[in-house]
Design an enzyme around this catalytic site. Structure first.
Site, mmCIF file in Angstrom:
data_model
loop_
_atom_site.group_PDB
_atom_site.id
_atom_site.type_symbol
_atom_site.label_atom_id
_atom_site.label_comp_id
_atom_site.label_asym_id
_atom_site.label_seq_id
_atom_site.Cartn_x
_atom_site.Cartn_y
_atom_site.Cartn_z
ATOM 1 N N PHE A 111 0.818 -1.225 0.000
ATOM 2 C CA PHE A 111 0.000 0.000 0.000
ATOM 3 C C PHE A 111 0.840 1.258 0.000
ATOM 4 O O PHE A 111 0.331 2.341 -0.296
ATOM 5 C CB PHE A 111 -0.966 0.000 1.194
ATOM 6 N N LYS A 112 2.126 1.149 0.319
ATOM 7 C CA LYS A 112 2.994 2.323 0.324
ATOM 8 C C LYS A 112 2.962 3.050 -1.031
ATOM 9 O O LYS A 112 3.128 4.256 -1.099
ATOM 10 C CB LYS A 112 4.438 1.933 0.640
ATOM 11 N N ASP A 113 2.744 2.280 -2.115
ATOM 12 C CA ASP A 113 2.671 2.912 -3.440
ATOM 13 C C ASP A 113 1.507 3.900 -3.544
ATOM 14 O O ASP A 113 1.567 4.839 -4.335
ATOM 15 C CB ASP A 113 2.478 1.849 -4.528
ATOM 16 N N LEU A 116 3.260 6.968 -2.188
ATOM 17 C CA LEU A 116 4.582 7.346 -2.695
ATOM 18 C C LEU A 116 4.598 7.547 -4.198
ATOM 19 O O LEU A 116 5.375 8.356 -4.708
ATOM 20 C CB LEU A 116 5.622 6.322 -2.245
ATOM 21 N N THR A 144 8.339 0.355 2.567
ATOM 22 C CA THR A 144 8.507 1.771 2.224
ATOM 23 C C THR A 144 9.710 1.961 1.307
ATOM 24 O O THR A 144 9.668 2.771 0.384
ATOM 25 C CB THR A 144 8.708 2.622 3.494
#
Ligand SMILES: *Cc1c(COP(=O)(O)O)cnc(C)c1O
Length: 468
Positions: A111-113, A116, A144
């Site tokens: 889910f960091k995408d 980011l 991350t």
């Protein structure tokens, strides 16, 4: 829109400055001076919008005119163009009034995408407008790092150093970082834990001469812009399930408290959320906190959900700020106590406020594997261990069965194939885009957990640039 520090002793900044600076100069974290408000009519109008359009509407008041609308729309379109589904974040029903929100369709499968992929281009945009450059330092517990690298690779205005705990991330996670050959990308394996990496990154930010010399910027979840981009998918789930008429609850597998804080920001800005359920693995500091109001760091235990092997949840400070009536002096006292003694507590009144909204539950690796199997048998979905911790927590702590429960799926199961195989006998395949990952040449340096060693390494390896 102005942003203020949780410790009450740093300049107020506009969004673009907050984006570039990460941590506030007083050691605090930036939060909006006041929460923007979406009315019931606004939220109704979100129904049926494409993800990108919704993102524009939700982010706009938080950005407060710092990036003109047309440019912002372009950045958002670019950010979500590398996702493998036009729906960006599909919502699936996996049980009775129980949903999975899949946040892992970006390039690095976590889910960091979601945040980011937006932050990389946003940084680049703001820097280029100023003719400026930055050195990004990121600590990662596994996901991350690769998401930040994918967001920043080959960008002229950005040099990026990623600190990961040596030997404590999965092979897939490490290779997603270390096989990137771009000259502006530098990986460092620290002989220590994720908390050590995070403490090193924080110490570099608190070293003003070093921070200024390298023009340090942060992409960790302490960066407000990341939280902001994550608020969008809470509204997205709301729009799909009929908010504001329908209320909803969320279950979030939690490490640094960034993801769930974005949900709290959605609540404070108008989304009717009944309950947040926080899933912990054996590193259960947050679950214990919501049980008894005492934050007490212990040793980090390695688990099959390594992105949550964290004892110090940096973003919790943002919630704390609200819990103590937005008084920066109180937050400063509490955080100093925590850094001196590894422990703090809040008073009964604040705890009551927190407990009305947040519920925690912890699960060990056996229970996590059991949940992976249960979900697979009941719905045919393979889920990763982090997602499983969230679902297990949702099932243990759900307050009202009539309120839809949305469990956030934070990683693709193929990112943690061994755990998923052990639980179900099925080995999820990596999507085609990552097929060559296990053969690629790796590039990284192993360093001691020592601030001076790491600073010297970064100074020595950052490309020297003429000041703009
Ligand atoms: C980072 C991460 C988490 C924890 O999210 P926080 O925002 O740190 O609470 C959970 N699951 C996965 C897969 C992650 O990568």
């Amino acid at each position: 829109m102005k942003y203020i520090s949780t410790r009450g002793n740093a300049p107020e900044l506009a969004f673009d400055e907050v984006l570039l600076s990460g941590l506030a100069l007083d050691g605090g974290l930036y939060v909006p001076e006041a929460w923007p408000q979406f009315s019931a009519a606004d939220i109704q109008s979100f129904a049926g919008l494409p993800y990108q359009e919704l993102a524009l509407r939700v982010m706009k008041p938080f950005i407060g005119g710092c990036i003109p609308d047309a440019a912002l729309a372009g950045l958002i379109d670019g950010a979500y163009s590398n996702f493998d589904t036009p729906d960006i974040a599909p919502l699936k029903e996996i049980g009775k009034n129980e949903y999975l929100l899949e946040l892992f369709h970006g390039p690095t499968l976590a889910f960091k995408d979601m945040a980011l992929q937006f932050l990389g281009p946003a940084f680049d945009h703001v820097l280029k407008q100023r003719g400026a450059w930055t050195t990004i330092v990121v600590a990662t517990s596994g996901d991350t790092g690769s998401a930040a690298i994918e967001a920043c690779r080959d960008r002229d205005a950005i040099e990026i150093f990623v600190l990961h705990p040596h030997g404590k991330v999965s092979d897939v996670q490490r290779r997603q970082m270390t096989t990137v050959q771009s000259s502006n990308v530098h990986n460092i394996a620290i002989k220590g834990t994720f908390d050590d990496c995070q403490n090193l990154a924080k110490a570099m930010f608190n070293d003003k001469p070093f921070r200024d010399k390298l023009r340090l910027g942060a992409l960790n979840s302490i960066n407000w812009a990341r939280i902001m981009a994550q608020i969008v998918y809470y509204y997205w789930a709301g729009a799909k399930l009929g908010a504001p008429e329908t209320h909803l609850s969320f279950a979030v597998p939690t490490g640094n408290f960034g993801n769930v804080f974005a949900g709290y920001a959605a609540l404070r800005s108008g989304l009717p959320i009944d309950q947040f359920v926080i899933g912990s693995n054996s590193n259960d500091i947050l679950t214990r906190f919501f049980e008894n109001g005492v934050m007490e760091a212990g040793d980090v235990h390695p688990t099959i959900s390594p992105s949550m092997d964290i004892q110090i949840s940096s973003n919790f400070e943002r919630l704390l700020f609200d819990l103590v009536g937005r008084d920066g002096a109180i937050v400063t006292d509490i955080m100093n106590t925590f850094s001196d003694t590894g422990r703090f507590s809040i008073n009964a009144k604040s705890l009551e406020v927190a407990q009305a909204l947040f519920y925690g539950a912890r699960f060990d690796d056996d229970e996590t594997r059991q949940t992976i199997l249960d979900v697979f048998e009941a719905s045919g979905e393979l889920i990763d261990p982090h997602t499983a911790v969230g679902i297990a927590a949702a099932r243990a702590q759900r307050r009202d069965q009539s309120v839809p429960m949305v469990a956030l799926a934070t990683a693709h199961p193929a990112k943690f194939p061994d755990a998923v195989f052990a639980a179900t006998g099925n080995r999820p395949a990596l999507p085609g885009t990552l097929a060559g990952l296990m053969e690629g040449q790796e590039k990284y340096d192993v360093l001691e957990n020592n601030l001076k060693t790491v600073q010297d390494h970064i100074s020595g390896n950052a490309r020297t640039r003429a000041a703009a």
